[in-house]
Design a protein around this motif. Structure first.
Motif, PDB file in Angstrom:
ATOM      1  N   UNK A 116       0.816  -1.214   0.000  1.00  0.00           N
ATOM      2  CA  UNK A 116       0.000   0.000   0.000  1.00  0.00           C
ATOM      3  C   UNK A 116       0.850   1.265   0.000  1.00  0.00           C
ATOM      4  N   UNK A 117       2.123   1.142   0.414  1.00  0.00           N
ATOM      5  CA  UNK A 117       3.010   2.312   0.435  1.00  0.00           C
ATOM      6  C   UNK A 117       3.591   2.621  -0.935  1.00  0.00           C
ATOM      7  N   UNK A 177       7.019   0.584  12.771  1.00  0.00           N
ATOM      8  CA  UNK A 177       7.006  -0.879  12.780  1.00  0.00           C
ATOM      9  C   UNK A 177       6.985  -1.302  14.235  1.00  0.00           C
ATOM     10  N   UNK A 234       2.810  15.568   3.674  1.00  0.00           N
ATOM     11  CA  UNK A 234       2.471  15.054   2.355  1.00  0.00           C
ATOM     12  C   UNK A 234       1.130  15.580   1.939  1.00  0.00           C
ATOM     13  N   UNK A 251       7.477  10.219   7.134  1.00  0.00           N
ATOM     14  CA  UNK A 251       7.342  10.619   5.731  1.00  0.00           C
ATOM     15  C   UNK A 251       7.274  12.139   5.601  1.00  0.00           C
ATOM     16  N   UNK A 266      -1.931   9.633  10.193  1.00  0.00           N
ATOM     17  CA  UNK A 266      -1.789  10.962   9.601  1.00  0.00           C
ATOM     18  C   UNK A 266      -2.167  11.992  10.666  1.00  0.00           C
ATOM     19  N   UNK A 319      -7.506   4.439   1.859  1.00  0.00           N
ATOM     20  CA  UNK A 319      -7.879   4.773   3.231  1.00  0.00           C
ATOM     21  C   UNK A 319      -6.919   5.808   3.809  1.00  0.00           C
ATOM     22  N   UNK A 320      -5.647   5.694   3.466  1.00  0.00           N
ATOM     23  CA  UNK A 320      -4.636   6.615   3.989  1.00  0.00           C
ATOM     24  C   UNK A 320      -4.460   7.853   3.106  1.00  0.00           C
ATOM     25  N   UNK A 328       0.465   3.088  10.635  1.00  0.00           N
ATOM     26  CA  UNK A 328       0.593   4.374   9.941  1.00  0.00           C
ATOM     27  C   UNK A 328      -0.503   5.290  10.448  1.00  0.00           C
ATOM     28  N   UNK A 337      -6.131  -0.064   0.795  1.00  0.00           N
ATOM     29  CA  UNK A 337      -5.427   0.474   1.961  1.00  0.00           C
ATOM     30  C   UNK A 337      -4.856   1.852   1.655  1.00  0.00           C
ATOM     31  N   UNK A 366       5.071   6.364  10.104  1.00  0.00           N
ATOM     32  CA  UNK A 366       4.949   4.906   9.998  1.00  0.00           C
ATOM     33  C   UNK A 366       5.825   4.260  11.063  1.00  0.00           C
ATOM     34  N   UNK A 402       2.436  -3.051  11.257  1.00  0.00           N
ATOM     35  CA  UNK A 402       2.764  -1.747  10.686  1.00  0.00           C
ATOM     36  C   UNK A 402       1.672  -0.781  11.116  1.00  0.00           C
ATOM     37  N   UNK A 433      -6.232   9.992  10.209  1.00  0.00           N
ATOM     38  CA  UNK A 433      -6.458   8.611   9.757  1.00  0.00           C
ATOM     39  C   UNK A 433      -5.392   7.733  10.359  1.00  0.00           C
ATOM     40  N   UNK A 434      -5.706   6.450  10.490  1.00  0.00           N
ATOM     41  CA  UNK A 434      -4.662   5.515  10.896  1.00  0.00           C
ATOM     42  C   UNK A 434      -4.937   4.151  10.289  1.00  0.00           C
ATOM     43  N   UNK A 435      -3.902   3.331  10.239  1.00  0.00           N
ATOM     44  CA  UNK A 435      -4.020   1.977   9.691  1.00  0.00           C
ATOM     45  C   UNK A 435      -3.077   1.076  10.461  1.00  0.00           C
ATOM     46  N   UNK A 489       2.689  12.245   7.841  1.00  0.00           N
ATOM     47  CA  UNK A 489       2.591  10.787   7.856  1.00  0.00           C
ATOM     48  C   UNK A 489       3.682  10.216   8.743  1.00  0.00           C
ATOM     49  N   UNK A 520      -1.837  -2.833  10.403  1.00  0.00           N
ATOM     50  CA  UNK A 520      -1.909  -4.137   9.744  1.00  0.00           C
ATOM     51  C   UNK A 520      -0.825  -5.045  10.285  1.00  0.00           C
TER      52      UNK A 520
END
Lengths: 157, 93
Positions: A97-98, B64, B46, B43, B9, A138-139, B7, A135, B62, B5, B87-89, B60, B91
């Motif tokens: 997704x990146x 780990x 952005x 990042x 914003x 979404x970001x 991520x 994904x 990210x 991961x 926003x966030x993700x 952004x 996974x």
């Protein structure tokens, strides 16, 4: 032209010593050609020897001639494919997704995901691509609709 | 312990200090749940592909992360509570 063929013949002859599997007919022909080559150009012998050592790890001469030709034909076929089929050269571990740059190739001008007929990738790859694009959407790395592209005035990133 | 991961914003109106503070708060939430951040990618600011809450840009970040699966819920709750996170993700990798 004739000199080149003689050199290859001599090469085959010198290679016979490490590799015994070479067919008998070829052996005789190669030996004759090699003998001729030595008569006409004895000072070439050193160069021939070095070439033989280079080719020692490779298979016998006959298969070595055929192999690359087939490979080239396949490559040409690949290049002639329709450029709309964008997924040909993408490796599966690149799909993430990146990695918006690659994902944006699987999407049309309105941000819609291409179907498999267009992308020409296998089902496994298509699933990964689809998931990664969703994904990324979404970001806010990729647009959901054409409206998003119109608002921000640029695609993708 | 699983690897994730994460991520998210952060809204663009904040200065670097405030962004760092928000990031720290999230990091604290992870540590509180017996997790650890293995590495981080900033990042930077952005452009968003579409506006979120009328913002066109965002920071952004990210991470780990290595944390137990039970921690995910609480970390996500923390991210939702923070108004600066657009926003966030999360996974699993």
């Amino acid at each position: 032209m004739s000199e080149e063929t003689q050199i290859t013949g001599a090469e085959a002859a010198t290679e016979e010593q490490p590799a015994d599997e070479t067919p008998r007919e070829e052996e005789i022909v190669a030996a004759v050609v090699a003998a001729d080559a030595e008569k006409q150009a004895p000072n070439n012998k050193e160069e021939v020897g070095s070439r033989a050592t280079m080719g020692r790890d490779e298979k016998p001469t006959a298969s070595r001639v055929e192999g690359p030709a087939n490979f080239n034909r396949a490559k040409q076929g690949n290049q002639r494919r329709n450029p709309r089929h964008v997924g040909n050269d993408v490796r599966i571990d690149e799909i993430d997704y990146k990695n918006v740059q690659i994902l944006s190739r699987f999407v049309d001008n309105y941000g819609r995901i291409h179907n498999r007929r267009k992308t020409r990738v296998n089902a496994k790859m298509q699933r990964k691509v689809t998931r990664a694009i969703k994904r990324a959407r979404h970001l806010a790395l990729m647009p959901y609709t054409g409206e998003h592209i119109r608002i921000t005035g640029r695609r993708g990133s | 312990m699983n690897n994730y991961e994460l991520v998210f914003i952060i809204q663009p109106g904040l200065d670097d200090e405030a962004v760092k503070a928000v990031d720290e708060r999230i990091g604290q939430a992870i540590v509180n749940e017996d997790g650890a951040i293995t590495s981080t990618d900033y990042w930077g600011k952005r452009r968003l592909a579409y506006p979120i809450k009328n913002y066109f840009e965002g920071y952004y970040i990210l991470h780990y992360v290595s944390m137990p699966s039970a921690a995910v819920q609480n970390v996500e709750r923390q991210l939702r509570l923070s108004e600066d996170v657009l926003r966030f993700l999360v996974i699993r990798v």
